[in-house]
Design a protein around this motif. Structure first.
Motif, PDB file in Angstrom:
ATOM      1  N   GLU A  65       0.827  -1.205   0.000  1.00  0.00           N
ATOM      2  CA  GLU A  65       0.000   0.000   0.000  1.00  0.00           C
ATOM      3  C   GLU A  65       0.867   1.262   0.000  1.00  0.00           C
ATOM      4  OE1 GLU A  65      -3.402   2.182   2.744  1.00  0.00           O
ATOM      5  OE2 GLU A  65      -2.735   0.142   3.240  1.00  0.00           O
ATOM      6  N   GLN A  66       1.942   1.246   0.802  1.00  0.00           N
ATOM      7  CA  GLN A  66       2.853   2.394   0.833  1.00  0.00           C
ATOM      8  C   GLN A  66       3.533   2.582  -0.518  1.00  0.00           C
ATOM      9  OE1 GLN A  66       5.391   1.496   4.157  1.00  0.00           O
ATOM     10  NE2 GLN A  66       3.958   2.370   5.664  1.00  0.00           N
ATOM     11  N   GLU A  67       3.942   1.480  -1.154  1.00  0.00           N
ATOM     12  CA  GLU A  67       4.554   1.575  -2.480  1.00  0.00           C
ATOM     13  C   GLU A  67       3.554   2.130  -3.486  1.00  0.00           C
ATOM     14  OE1 GLU A  67       6.249  -2.152  -3.695  1.00  0.00           O
ATOM     15  OE2 GLU A  67       7.534  -2.280  -1.933  1.00  0.00           O
ATOM     16  N   CYS A  68       2.310   1.659  -3.394  1.00  0.00           N
ATOM     17  CA  CYS A  68       1.274   2.162  -4.306  1.00  0.00           C
ATOM     18  C   CYS A  68       1.069   3.659  -4.114  1.00  0.00           C
ATOM     19  CB  CYS A  68      -0.041   1.417  -4.084  1.00  0.00           C
ATOM     20  SG  CYS A  68      -0.052  -0.246  -4.764  1.00  0.00           S
ATOM     21  N   ARG A  69       1.060   4.108  -2.857  1.00  0.00           N
ATOM     22  CA  ARG A  69       0.891   5.537  -2.601  1.00  0.00           C
ATOM     23  C   ARG A  69       2.065   6.327  -3.164  1.00  0.00           C
ATOM     24  NH1 ARG A  69      -1.428   5.350   3.553  1.00  0.00           N
ATOM     25  NH2 ARG A  69      -3.549   4.721   2.989  1.00  0.00           N
ATOM     26  N   THR A  70       3.278   5.789  -2.995  1.00  0.00           N
ATOM     27  CA  THR A  70       4.472   6.469  -3.520  1.00  0.00           C
ATOM     28  C   THR A  70       4.400   6.550  -5.040  1.00  0.00           C
ATOM     29  OG1 THR A  70       5.757   5.614  -1.661  1.00  0.00           O
ATOM     30  CG2 THR A  70       6.987   6.439  -3.554  1.00  0.00           C
ATOM     31  N   VAL A  71       4.070   5.427  -5.664  1.00  0.00           N
ATOM     32  CA  VAL A  71       3.971   5.403  -7.129  1.00  0.00           C
ATOM     33  C   VAL A  71       2.854   6.329  -7.596  1.00  0.00           C
ATOM     34  CG1 VAL A  71       3.382   3.916  -9.081  1.00  0.00           C
ATOM     35  CG2 VAL A  71       4.974   3.105  -7.364  1.00  0.00           C
ATOM     36  N   THR A  72       1.746   6.339  -6.852  1.00  0.00           N
ATOM     37  CA  THR A  72       0.630   7.215  -7.214  1.00  0.00           C
ATOM     38  C   THR A  72       1.050   8.676  -7.145  1.00  0.00           C
ATOM     39  OG1 THR A  72      -0.937   5.584  -6.366  1.00  0.00           O
ATOM     40  CG2 THR A  72      -1.752   7.834  -6.643  1.00  0.00           C
ATOM     41  N   ARG A  73       1.781   9.049  -6.086  1.00  0.00           N
ATOM     42  CA  ARG A  73       2.262  10.431  -5.970  1.00  0.00           C
ATOM     43  C   ARG A  73       3.183  10.785  -7.136  1.00  0.00           C
ATOM     44  NH1 ARG A  73       4.186   9.604  -0.627  1.00  0.00           N
ATOM     45  NH2 ARG A  73       2.327   9.104   0.534  1.00  0.00           N
ATOM     46  N   LEU A  74       4.094   9.861  -7.475  1.00  0.00           N
ATOM     47  CA  LEU A  74       5.003  10.117  -8.601  1.00  0.00           C
ATOM     48  C   LEU A  74       4.225  10.264  -9.906  1.00  0.00           C
ATOM     49  CD1 LEU A  74       7.960   7.664  -7.801  1.00  0.00           C
ATOM     50  CD2 LEU A  74       7.966  10.159  -7.660  1.00  0.00           C
ATOM     51  N   LEU A  75       3.249   9.391 -10.101  1.00  0.00           N
ATOM     52  CA  LEU A  75       2.446   9.482 -11.318  1.00  0.00           C
ATOM     53  C   LEU A  75       1.628  10.779 -11.369  1.00  0.00           C
ATOM     54  CD1 LEU A  75       1.179   5.806 -11.688  1.00  0.00           C
ATOM     55  CD2 LEU A  75       2.891   6.977 -13.073  1.00  0.00           C
ATOM     56  N   ALA A  80       0.909  16.048 -13.695  1.00  0.00           N
ATOM     57  CA  ALA A  80       0.865  17.513 -13.591  1.00  0.00           C
ATOM     58  C   ALA A  80       1.899  18.138 -14.533  1.00  0.00           C
ATOM     59  CB  ALA A  80       1.105  17.948 -12.150  1.00  0.00           C
ATOM     60  N   GLN A  81       3.098  17.559 -14.559  1.00  0.00           N
ATOM     61  CA  GLN A  81       4.148  18.074 -15.448  1.00  0.00           C
ATOM     62  C   GLN A  81       3.734  17.911 -16.907  1.00  0.00           C
ATOM     63  OE1 GLN A  81       6.938  19.685 -14.551  1.00  0.00           O
ATOM     64  NE2 GLN A  81       7.353  20.026 -16.703  1.00  0.00           N
ATOM     65  N   THR A  82       3.139  16.767 -17.218  1.00  0.00           N
ATOM     66  CA  THR A  82       2.699  16.514 -18.591  1.00  0.00           C
ATOM     67  C   THR A  82       1.599  17.495 -18.985  1.00  0.00           C
ATOM     68  OG1 THR A  82       3.228  14.175 -18.306  1.00  0.00           O
ATOM     69  CG2 THR A  82       1.794  14.736 -20.135  1.00  0.00           C
ATOM     70  N   ARG A  83       0.704  17.787 -18.051  1.00  0.00           N
ATOM     71  CA  ARG A  83      -0.347  18.773 -18.345  1.00  0.00           C
ATOM     72  C   ARG A  83       0.242  20.141 -18.614  1.00  0.00           C
ATOM     73  NH1 ARG A  83      -4.750  16.861 -13.847  1.00  0.00           N
ATOM     74  NH2 ARG A  83      -5.663  15.187 -15.082  1.00  0.00           N
ATOM     75  N   GLN A  84       1.250  20.520 -17.818  1.00  0.00           N
ATOM     76  CA  GLN A  84       1.903  21.810 -18.044  1.00  0.00           C
ATOM     77  C   GLN A  84       2.593  21.825 -19.407  1.00  0.00           C
ATOM     78  OE1 GLN A  84       4.530  22.422 -14.733  1.00  0.00           O
ATOM     79  NE2 GLN A  84       2.901  23.157 -13.378  1.00  0.00           N
ATOM     80  N   ASP A  85       3.262  20.729 -19.733  1.00  0.00           N
ATOM     81  CA  ASP A  85       3.915  20.637 -21.036  1.00  0.00           C
ATOM     82  C   ASP A  85       2.890  20.697 -22.159  1.00  0.00           C
ATOM     83  OD1 ASP A  85       6.300  20.411 -19.692  1.00  0.00           O
ATOM     84  OD2 ASP A  85       6.485  18.232 -19.959  1.00  0.00           O
TER      85      ASP A  85
END
Length: 185
Positions: A65-75, A80-85
């Motif tokens: 669950e912690q890994e999923c949360r970390t991956v979710t935050r990174l995604l 957000a970066q992709t939207r800005q781009d």
């Protein structure tokens, strides 16, 4: 008036009070037994929960669950970066589209100007051809007049010869004037 406090002295134990003590003891025993049952009833599920919570599967699930949360935050950050781009790229695309429209308009104007110059050039070429024809006719006329003059001068007429000599120097400027007038028209 002030309240009066009454104090009762303990009564001596008698048969009647002994049975009361026994009934009170028995009540305390029942109450303590009930509390022990409640504590055991709560303690058993607590122990089962603690065992399951500390089990290997539970710990692995928590790590997953912690890994999923970390991956979710990174995604989410990447999204957000992709939207800005994407917004930046859309802005650049709009600028490019506007530039293309401007260049297309300029190109159409240049084509129109080029066609205008081409038609004007063709008109001028036709005029030059007409002027060449007029010049050719004027040259032929001048040649004919020169031949006539020679023919008249061979006949020996002095009066006509003297007047034709006066016309000859005037003939060239007249022809030039007629040619330039036709050119300017």
């Amino acid at each position: 008036m002030a309240p009066t406090f009454y104090h009762r002295w303990p009564e001596p134990v008698t048969e009647k009070s002994g049975s009361m003590v026994q009934s009170q003891c028995w009540g305390w025993k029942c109450l303590s037994f009930g509390l022990i049952l409640v504590v055991l009833g709560l303690l058993v599920p607590l122990i089962i929960f603690a065992v399951r919570a500390n089990s290997k599967a539970c710990k692995e699930g928590l790590l997953a669950e912690q890994e999923c949360r970390t991956v979710t935050r990174l995604l989410e950050l990447q999204l957000a970066q992709t939207r800005q781009d994407l917004v930046g790229a859309m802005g650049e695309a709009a600028t490019c589209n506007q530039t293309v429209v401007n260049l297309s308009t300029s190109l159409e104007m240049e084509k129109a100007r080029g066609l205008e110059h081409l038609t004007r050039r063709e008109e001028l070429q036709r005029e030059v051809e007409k002027l060449k024809e007029k010049l050719q006719k004027a040259s032929e006329e001048a040649e004919r007049l020169r031949k006539e003059k020679e023919a008249w001068s061979k006949q020996g007429e002095t009066s006509f010869g003297s007047s034709s000599k006066l016309l000859s120097p005037l003939m060239v400027p007249v022809c030039l004037f007629l040619g330039l007038t036709a050119l300017l028209a």
